[in-house]
Design an enzyme around this catalytic site. Structure first.
Site, PDB file in Angstrom:
ATOM      1  N   CYS A 116       4.266  57.393  40.066  1.00  0.00           N
ATOM      2  CA  CYS A 116       2.866  57.769  39.851  1.00  0.00           C
ATOM      3  C   CYS A 116       2.731  58.327  38.445  1.00  0.00           C
ATOM      4  CB  CYS A 116       2.443  58.820  40.876  1.00  0.00           C
ATOM      5  SG  CYS A 116       0.694  59.280  40.785  1.00  0.00           S
ATOM      6  N   CYS A 120       1.121  65.474  38.812  1.00  0.00           N
ATOM      7  CA  CYS A 120       0.679  66.764  39.355  1.00  0.00           C
ATOM      8  C   CYS A 120       1.895  67.687  39.424  1.00  0.00           C
ATOM      9  CB  CYS A 120       0.031  66.572  40.724  1.00  0.00           C
ATOM     10  SG  CYS A 120      -1.449  65.539  40.624  1.00  0.00           S
ATOM     11  N   GLY A 165       1.975  57.232  44.638  1.00  0.00           N
ATOM     12  CA  GLY A 165       1.005  56.592  43.765  1.00  0.00           C
ATOM     13  C   GLY A 165      -0.404  57.115  43.875  1.00  0.00           C
ATOM     14  N   GLU A 166      -1.219  56.724  42.905  1.00  0.00           N
ATOM     15  CA  GLU A 166      -2.636  57.068  42.875  1.00  0.00           C
ATOM     16  C   GLU A 166      -3.414  55.772  43.113  1.00  0.00           C
ATOM     17  OE1 GLU A 166      -4.925  59.543  42.677  1.00  0.00           O
ATOM     18  OE2 GLU A 166      -6.336  57.872  42.557  1.00  0.00           O
ATOM     19  N   SER A 197      -6.928  58.585  49.310  1.00  0.00           N
ATOM     20  CA  SER A 197      -6.827  59.915  48.698  1.00  0.00           C
ATOM     21  C   SER A 197      -6.645  59.764  47.188  1.00  0.00           C
ATOM     22  CB  SER A 197      -5.623  60.652  49.300  1.00  0.00           C
ATOM     23  OG  SER A 197      -5.455  61.914  48.698  1.00  0.00           O
ATOM     24  N   LEU A 221      -8.229  68.365  45.275  1.00  0.00           N
ATOM     25  CA  LEU A 221      -8.894  69.319  44.372  1.00  0.00           C
ATOM     26  C   LEU A 221      -7.928  70.400  43.894  1.00  0.00           C
ATOM     27  CD1 LEU A 221     -11.689  69.736  43.151  1.00  0.00           C
ATOM     28  CD2 LEU A 221     -12.240  71.254  45.037  1.00  0.00           C
ATOM     29  N   ASN A 296       4.820  71.817  50.300  1.00  0.00           N
ATOM     30  CA  ASN A 296       6.148  71.432  50.753  1.00  0.00           C
ATOM     31  C   ASN A 296       7.076  71.657  49.562  1.00  0.00           C
ATOM     32  OD1 ASN A 296       5.462  70.475  53.428  1.00  0.00           O
ATOM     33  ND2 ASN A 296       4.353  68.860  52.363  1.00  0.00           N
ATOM     34  N   CYS A 339       4.184  65.422  52.556  1.00  0.00           N
ATOM     35  CA  CYS A 339       3.352  65.194  51.371  1.00  0.00           C
ATOM     36  C   CYS A 339       4.084  65.622  50.114  1.00  0.00           C
ATOM     37  CB  CYS A 339       2.085  66.031  51.446  1.00  0.00           C
ATOM     38  SG  CYS A 339       1.061  65.667  52.822  1.00  0.00           S
TER      39      CYS A 339
HETATM   40  N1  SAH Z   1      -2.479  60.357  44.377  1.00  0.00           N
HETATM   41  C1  SAH Z   1      -3.255  60.642  45.539  1.00  0.00           C
HETATM   42  C2  SAH Z   1      -2.540  60.420  46.858  1.00  0.00           C
HETATM   43  C3  SAH Z   1      -1.092  60.866  47.009  1.00  0.00           C
HETATM   44  S1  SAH Z   1      -0.575  62.391  47.593  1.00  0.00           S
HETATM   45  C4  SAH Z   1      -3.776  62.069  45.464  1.00  0.00           C
HETATM   46  O1  SAH Z   1      -3.395  62.795  44.582  1.00  0.00           O
HETATM   47  O2  SAH Z   1      -4.628  62.412  46.257  1.00  0.00           O
HETATM   48  C5  SAH Z   1      -1.370  62.961  48.995  1.00  0.00           C
HETATM   49  C6  SAH Z   1      -1.557  64.484  48.943  1.00  0.00           C
HETATM   50  O3  SAH Z   1      -0.305  65.201  48.934  1.00  0.00           O
HETATM   51  C7  SAH Z   1      -2.304  64.924  47.689  1.00  0.00           C
HETATM   52  O4  SAH Z   1      -3.328  65.792  48.026  1.00  0.00           O
HETATM   53  C8  SAH Z   1      -1.209  65.632  46.918  1.00  0.00           C
HETATM   54  O5  SAH Z   1      -1.743  66.554  46.009  1.00  0.00           O
HETATM   55  C9  SAH Z   1      -0.401  66.265  48.025  1.00  0.00           C
HETATM   56  N2  SAH Z   1       0.895  66.760  47.586  1.00  0.00           N
HETATM   57  C10 SAH Z   1       1.615  66.354  46.517  1.00  0.00           C
HETATM   58  N3  SAH Z   1       2.744  67.075  46.413  1.00  0.00           N
HETATM   59  C11 SAH Z   1       2.750  67.959  47.432  1.00  0.00           C
HETATM   60  C12 SAH Z   1       3.668  68.962  47.868  1.00  0.00           C
HETATM   61  N4  SAH Z   1       4.815  69.178  47.239  1.00  0.00           N
HETATM   62  N5  SAH Z   1       3.343  69.678  48.960  1.00  0.00           N
HETATM   63  C13 SAH Z   1       2.194  69.428  49.623  1.00  0.00           C
HETATM   64  N6  SAH Z   1       1.313  68.491  49.271  1.00  0.00           N
HETATM   65  C14 SAH Z   1       1.577  67.764  48.186  1.00  0.00           C
END
Ligand code: SAH
Length: 359
Positions: A116, A120, A165-166, A197, A221, A296, A339
Site C-alpha cells: 500500500c 499510515c 491496499g487502498e 474502506s 478518519l 492491533n 486489521c
Molecule cells: N486502505 C483502506 C483499507 C485498509 S485497512 C483504509 O485505510 O481504510 C482497514 C482498516 O484497518 C483501516 O481503517 C486501517 O486504518 C485499519 N488499521 C490499519 N492498521 C491497523 C492496526 N495496526 N490496528 C488496527 N487497525 C488498523
C-alpha cells in the site's frame, strides 16, 4: 520472466466482454453465461471441466482462452475461528485474505493491492510500500479461492475491502471486480454486502459517488483535526479533515444506511475525551456511525493500544453525544490476521516501484 501468455484470461473478463470475445472468435454469446456459472458458482478452475460445453467447443476455447486462479500457499486458523489465507499470484507476488466467521455474517476481508502506498503510521501493510495493484481477476480470485477452500458455495457472505491496499488507489480494477462479483450469472453478490474502506482519496471518492454499483462506504478518519490526522495519515496533507467531511455529507448514502467512520485508537495520541468531543462535533449532520478499532499492536508499530477503560470512556463520550458507536472486536490477532497486520515479508518495494501518493 516467462513470456506473457497470448491466451485471453477468462478471469479478467466481465460478462459483456466475454460475450464479445466469444462472438469475435465465431462462438455463440450465450456460452458466456455458462462459463460464468462454471467459474463463479461451481468453482471450476479448468476449462475442460465445463462439461455442458461440447467437446469441440472446449477444445476451441482452450486454444483461445485460459483461466487464472491464485494459488493457495498456506492457511492458518485463529483460536477465534478467523482464518488467514496466503495466496500466490501469477508473477509470484503474494497477498493475504482473511475469513472472519459469524460477525454475525460470514465475511471475507479482501486485498486490492500488493502492499500500500498510503503509509499510515500504525499499519504494517503501509510499511511495505506499494508493490503493485491487483487486477480485477486477482481481487475476485481471492473470493473464488476462499469460497472453495471454506466450502461456502451455498453460504451467503459479505466482503470488506479492508485487506492489503487502498481500494480507491486502484479504482478501475476494484470497480471492475465489484461488477464481476455482482453479475447475476456469477456470485450475484449484492453491492450492499460489500464495504469499501478508504483513507479518503477525494477525487476517487467523488467518482465513486456516481457509480451504478454502490458498495457501503467506510472512511478511515482516525483523528478529528488536521494536526493530529496529518501525523497518522500522510494523505491528510493533501485531503484534509474538512474536505473529507464535506465529501461524506454529499455522498449518496443508501436508505437506512450510514457511512462508517473508522477510528484506530492509539494510547495517548487520539484517545482523549477532548478528541471524542471534537469527533462528535465534526460528525454532527453526517449520516454516520463510528467504528472504533483499538490498535492491533505489532513490532515496528510505534504506538500502543489504549486500556479497556480508555476505550470505554471514548466510546461512551461519543454515544452520549448521540453518535452510533461500535468497538471492533479484534479477530485473528494470534495469527496476525487482524486489521493492519497483513504484511507479506520478502517483497517490500524497490525504490523504482514505490509510487508517490499521486491521487
Ligand atoms: N486502505 C483502506 C483499507 C485498509 S485497512 C483504509 O485505510 O481504510 C482497514 C482498516 O484497518 C483501516 O481503517 C486501517 O486504518 C485499519 N488499521 C490499519 N492498521 C491497523 C492496526 N495496526 N490496528 C488496527 N487497525 C488498523
Amino acid at each position: 520472466m516467462p513470456a506473457p501468455s497470448p491466451l485471453i484470461d477468462l478471469a479478467e473478463l466481465e460478462r459483456p466482454a466475454l460475450e464479445a470475445a466469444l462472438a469475435e472468435r465465431g462462438h455463440q454469446k450465450f456460452h458466456a453465461g455458462q462459463i460464468y456459472r462454471w467459474i463463479y458458482r461451481r468453482g471450476v478452475v479448468d476449462l475442460d471441466a465445463m462439461t455442458d460445453l461440447s467437446r469441440d467447443l472446449r477444445a476451441a476455447l482452450a486454444s483461445e482462452f485460459r483461466l487464472s486462479t491464485p494459488g493457495l500457499v498456506h492457511r492458518e486458523t485463529s483460536s477465534d475461528g478467523t482464518e488467514k489465507f496466503l495466496l500466490r499470484l501469477a508473477d509470484g507476488r503474494q497477498i493475504e485474505s482473511v475469513f472472519i466467521p459469524d460477525t454475525p455474517a460470514q465475511t471475507f476481508c479482501i486485498s486490492t493491492q500488493v502492499g500500500c502506498a498510503m503509509a499510515c503510521a500504525f499499519c504494517l501493510t503501509g510499511k511495505m510500500g506499494l508493490v503493485r495493484n491487483l487486477t480485477a481477476a486477482e481481487i475476485v480470485g481471492q473470493v473464488r479461492v476462499l469460497v472453495d477452500a471454506l466450502h461456502m458455495r451455498e453460504t451467503a457472505f459479505n466482503i470488506v475491502l479492508m485487506g492489503m491496499g487502498e481500494p480507491l488507489h486502484n479504482y478501475d480494477e476494484t470497480m471492475k471486480a465489484l461488477r464481476m462479483l455482482a453479475d447475476a450469472q456469477g456470485f450475484a453478490l449484492p453491492p450492499r454486502r460489500v464495504t469499501l474502506s478508504t483513507v479518503g482519496l477525494l477525487p476517487a471518492l467523488e467518482r465513486l459517488a456516481r457509480e451504478p454499483i454502490m458498495p457501503n462506504l467506510a472512511i478511515s478518519l482516525h483523528a478529528p483535526t488536521d494536526e493530529k490526522r496529518g501525523e497518522l495519515v500522510p494523505l491528510n496533507k493533501k485531503y484534509g479533515v474538512a474536505d473529507i467531511i464535506a465529501a461524506a455529507k454529499k455522498f449518496p448514502v443508501r436508505k437506512r444506511s450510514r457511512i462508517t467512520f473508522e477510528y484506530v485508537l492509539l494510547a495517548g495520541v487520539n484517545d482523549s475525551i477532548d478528541d471524542a468531543r471534537k469527533l462528535a462535533k465534526l460528525l454532527r449532520g453526517v449520516k454516520s456511525k463510528v467504528n472504533l478499532i483499538p490498535l492491533n499492536a505489532a513490532p515496528g508499530i510505534p504506538f500502543e493500544r489504549p486500556s479497556d477503560l480508555a476505550i470505554d470512556r471514548f466510546a461512551k463520550t461519543l454515544a452520549d453525544s448521540g453518535l452510533l458507536v461500535s468497538v471492533r472486536k479484534s479477530r485473528g490477532r494470534d495469527i496476525r490476521a487482524a486489521c493492519g497486520q497483513l504484511i507479506v515479508e520478502g517483497q517490500k518495494r524497490s525504490a523504482a516501484q514505490q509510487l508517490a501518493v499521486s491521487m
